[in-house]
Scaffold this motif. Structure first.
Motif, mmCIF file in Angstrom:
data_model
loop_
_atom_site.group_PDB
_atom_site.id
_atom_site.type_symbol
_atom_site.label_atom_id
_atom_site.label_comp_id
_atom_site.label_asym_id
_atom_site.label_seq_id
_atom_site.Cartn_x
_atom_site.Cartn_y
_atom_site.Cartn_z
ATOM 1 N N PRO A 1 29.223 29.035 26.649
ATOM 2 C CA PRO A 1 30.388 29.747 27.176
ATOM 3 C C PRO A 1 30.783 30.958 26.320
ATOM 4 C CG PRO A 1 31.052 27.656 26.208
ATOM 5 C CD PRO A 1 29.555 27.706 26.165
ATOM 6 N N ASP B 1 23.531 26.910 28.381
ATOM 7 C CA ASP B 1 24.291 28.095 28.797
ATOM 8 C C ASP B 1 25.624 28.096 28.062
ATOM 9 O OD1 ASP B 1 24.972 30.401 30.162
ATOM 10 O OD2 ASP B 1 25.787 29.305 31.892
ATOM 11 N N ILE C 1 38.247 25.726 27.530
ATOM 12 C CA ILE C 1 37.343 24.730 26.950
ATOM 13 C C ILE C 1 37.796 23.365 27.432
ATOM 14 C CG2 ILE C 1 36.514 23.665 24.818
ATOM 15 C CD1 ILE C 1 35.598 26.514 25.020
ATOM 16 N N TYR D 1 37.422 33.058 22.217
ATOM 17 C CA TYR D 1 37.101 32.805 23.621
ATOM 18 C C TYR D 1 38.339 32.313 24.383
ATOM 19 C CZ TYR D 1 34.918 30.463 27.649
ATOM 20 O OH TYR D 1 34.589 30.035 28.904
ATOM 21 N N GLY E 1 32.893 21.453 30.532
ATOM 22 C CA GLY E 1 32.291 22.720 30.116
ATOM 23 C C GLY E 1 31.448 22.572 28.859
ATOM 24 N N GLY F 1 39.360 32.252 28.124
ATOM 25 C CA GLY F 1 38.376 31.210 28.388
ATOM 26 C C GLY F 1 39.008 29.830 28.303
ATOM 27 N N ALA G 1 27.424 23.005 28.600
ATOM 28 C CA ALA G 1 26.855 23.960 27.645
ATOM 29 C C ALA G 1 25.747 23.306 26.825
ATOM 30 C CB ALA G 1 27.941 24.508 26.736
#
Length: 160
Positions: free
Chosen positions: A55, A53, A40, A33, A44, A38, A48
Motif C-alpha cells: 500500500p 502489492d 490501514i 501514508y 489490507g 491512506g 499486501a
C-alpha cells in the motif's frame, strides 16, 4: 576460528541496528501514508503480504524486518554459538549462549507482540540487550585474542 566468532558477533550487532532502521522506516512510511489519507486495516495488511502489492513504498521495511529477524539473525546467533566451541575464547561459549538466548527471546516477543501489544515494549528493550551483548561479545573476543585493537598483527610477548 576466533575471527569467525568475532565477525559473527559483529554481524549480529549490525543486524540489530538494521532491524531498528527497518521498523522505524516502515512505521514512518505508514504514518505518512495514513496522514495522506491512506487506510490501514487487517484485510489490507494481509492482502499486501499475500499479493506483494504494498500500500506504500516503505512497506518493504516491514517485510525486511520480519525476514531478517526470523531467519538471518537466528542463523547468525546459532553459528556464533557453534563457533564458540572452537574459538577458544575464554567465556566464549557462555556469551554465545547468551546472545542466542536473547535472539530466541526476541523472536518470541516479536511473534507474541501481535497478540499482546505490551510485549512490543519488551521487544524493544530486549533488542537493546541483544545489541549490547553482541557488541560486548565482539569487543571481548578482540581483547582475549592477543591482537592489537588497530590491526590483526599479534603482539609480541616479552618473557623475562
Amino acid at each position: 576460528m576466533r575471527n569467525v566468532y568475532r565477525v559473527l558477533a559483529g554481524l549480529i550487532a549490525v543486524e540489530v541496528m538494521l532491524q531498528a532502521s527497518f521498523i522505524v522506516y516502515g512505521d514512518a512510511g505508514m504514518g505518512k501514508y495514513v496522514e495522506d489519507g491512506g487506510v490501514i486495516d487487517k484485510a489490507g495488511m494481509e492482502a499486501a503480504f499475500d499479493s506483494g502489492d504494498a500500500p506504500f513504498s516503505e512497506f518493504v521495511a516491514f517485510v525486511l524486518h520480519g525476514m531478517n529477524g526470523m531467519m538471518v539473525i537466528p542463523l547468525l546467533a546459532l553459528l556464533l554459538l557453534v563457533s564458540s566451541f572452537f574459538a577458544k575464547v575464554p567465556g566464549g561459549v557462555k556469551w554465545g549462549a547468551i546472545v542466542l538466548g536473547l535472539v530466541v527471546l526476541q523472536v518470541t516477543l516479536g511473534l507474541l507482540g501481535h497478540s499482546y501489544p505490551i510485549l512490543g515494549a519488551l521487544h524493544g528493550i530486549n533488542a537493546l540487550l541483544l545489541f549490547s551483548s553482541a557488541v560486548w561479545t565482539f569487543w571481548r573476543s578482540r581483547r582475549v585474542t592477543g591482537t592489537d585493537t588497530t590491526s590483526d598483527v599479534p603482539r609480541e610477548r616479552v618473557v623475562a
